[in-house]
Enzyme design. Sequence first.
Site, PDB file in Angstrom:
ATOM      1  N   PRO A  66      11.366 -38.671 -10.862  1.00  0.00           N
ATOM      2  CA  PRO A  66      12.365 -37.828 -10.162  1.00  0.00           C
ATOM      3  C   PRO A  66      12.917 -36.739 -11.085  1.00  0.00           C
ATOM      4  O   PRO A  66      12.364 -36.609 -12.514  1.00  0.00           O
ATOM      5  CB  PRO A  66      13.850 -38.534 -10.413  1.00  0.00           C
ATOM      6  CG  PRO A  66      13.432 -39.872 -11.749  1.00  0.00           C
ATOM      7  CD  PRO A  66      12.303 -40.638 -11.149  1.00  0.00           C
ATOM      8  N   CYS A 114      18.845 -39.937 -17.317  1.00  0.00           N
ATOM      9  CA  CYS A 114      19.035 -38.422 -17.641  1.00  0.00           C
ATOM     10  C   CYS A 114      19.850 -37.765 -18.995  1.00  0.00           C
ATOM     11  O   CYS A 114      20.820 -38.874 -19.500  1.00  0.00           O
ATOM     12  CB  CYS A 114      19.743 -37.645 -16.626  1.00  0.00           C
ATOM     13  SG  CYS A 114      20.097 -35.568 -16.611  1.00  0.00           S
TER      14      CYS A 114
END
Length: 560
Positions: free
Chosen positions: A11, A110
């Site tokens: 991603p 993240c």
Amino acid sequence: MEYGNRLVLAPMVRVGTLPFRLLAAQYGADITYGEEIIDHKLIKCERRLNEDIGSIDFVEKGTHNVVFRTCHEEKNRVVFQMGTSNAERALTAAQIVCKDVAAVDINMGCPKSFSISGGMGAALLTRPELIHDILTTLKRNLDIPVTCKIRLLKSSQETVELAQRIEKTGVAALAVHGRRIADRPRDPAKWNEIADVVAALSIPVIANGDVFEYDDFQRIKVATGASSVMVARGALWNASVFSPEGKVPWEDVKVEYIRKSILWDNDIKSTKHTLKEMIMHHSCLELPEGKAVIKSETLADLAKLYGEEKYYQFVRGNRLLLKGRYENKNMKKVVDCSESEAISMIATNIYFLKAEPSIKKDIQPPTTILMVRLVTGPAHPIANFSRQANGAREPEAAALKPPFLEMHLILAAITARNLEPALNWAPTNGDKLEQNGSDLELKLHRLQFLEILQKESRDKALKYARTYLAPFACDHMAESQKLMAWKKQEWISMKQLPVPVDLDREFQFHSFFVCSVTREQATEENPPTLMLCVLRRFSKSCTRFSSVHTALLMLMQPDM
């Protein structure tokens, strides 16, 4: 969704949109993650079928803002990655998109401030109870696989302990990025700590970090023992990193990405961001190309910059026609036209596709011919569209729209090298194809056979041939012979023909096929293909047989 032995596109924010995912899949990615979408954003969306381009859009209510776009071609491999910090909200968001994706993944890695400040991403790594709540809630209520992606914690032992807790929630797989929150991309990924996680779990682990060449896929698998491998920057810089045949020049990959962005009407900001990342790695934004990309305001500007204006006009023209409008270039304005007139003009554009080299290069030659045949073949309603146009009343014209839209989706699938929709369509129209003497179904199966032979294995290809090509063998002997001897370079390189293989007892003392042309006698126009010969019997058992002969025998006898 299978997670063993897979090459995975990671991603990437503003990069992992539909065009880039399809680009990665074209070069060999088995699983493609979309960019992270925040749950708050998705629950404000509604699902819309975009008939103009054949996509499924999740659009923010009351706006035209597309938050997530996908399509039928990637349904079995696209993973929707979500940013969340609340189990109930995560489930609400996942239920909106779950029927159009292969799996849902929760971002727990993240390190960006916007993610951590909202309690999402890497902030979840220190909240194992919340992780458990989110994953078990999703697992209990969704019918598709649930996974998550994490980073390394302060120590290998802490990472392993968290991974074991995650495994107990019932997730299908776990992706591990081999860096800690404070690490920068230039810091080497710690493959040894990923290996510690792999050793402690029984579910598939997807290793991520420092994969830039195709050979790195095997290197990281050997070093970590991971089931599959995920790549981010290596794919961003050149999506053909997934190809076992080696990388394609990045300039070609870049243009292919632009064409897919045009075809799928990608957001200009996302497209520019991805292009700038490519250019910064291979060149410099201060050079004329980089400056021109920065100044570009539309996809049309990018098309002009990279010499893809004709492709842009072709795609845009067909898109307008699907809306019942077309562009009159002489008048420099857009005027209304009837449904039947639009359909007739689209058929004309398909012929243009066959003749125009700059358009044709977007599609492999066999597929181009197939597209024209699918749209203009006598057995399909589109062949009669232009003839019906003159006398068609509005209800009759409207009735022509569903079959055309069906064909539009089939063509979109073919451009993504997915023949399944076309293969499903052909048998249902078999009677009409036969009445018109069309061999379209055979050509579809031939393309699929060659695709399997190239990308998978000989055994799978032969199994496919026995199932789907055998019924055509008697009426299309020459075609069958060519298929069985299609790899010219393979037989040229052999020191001896034929190659012996064992035959079961049931095939001993049977009539058989022989090669009428030896390797030495063969030419490119006359390869050593097979011919049916008179019955022959031997005084001793014939227990060895040519592999090519066996392949054709298997093709001709589907009941074997």
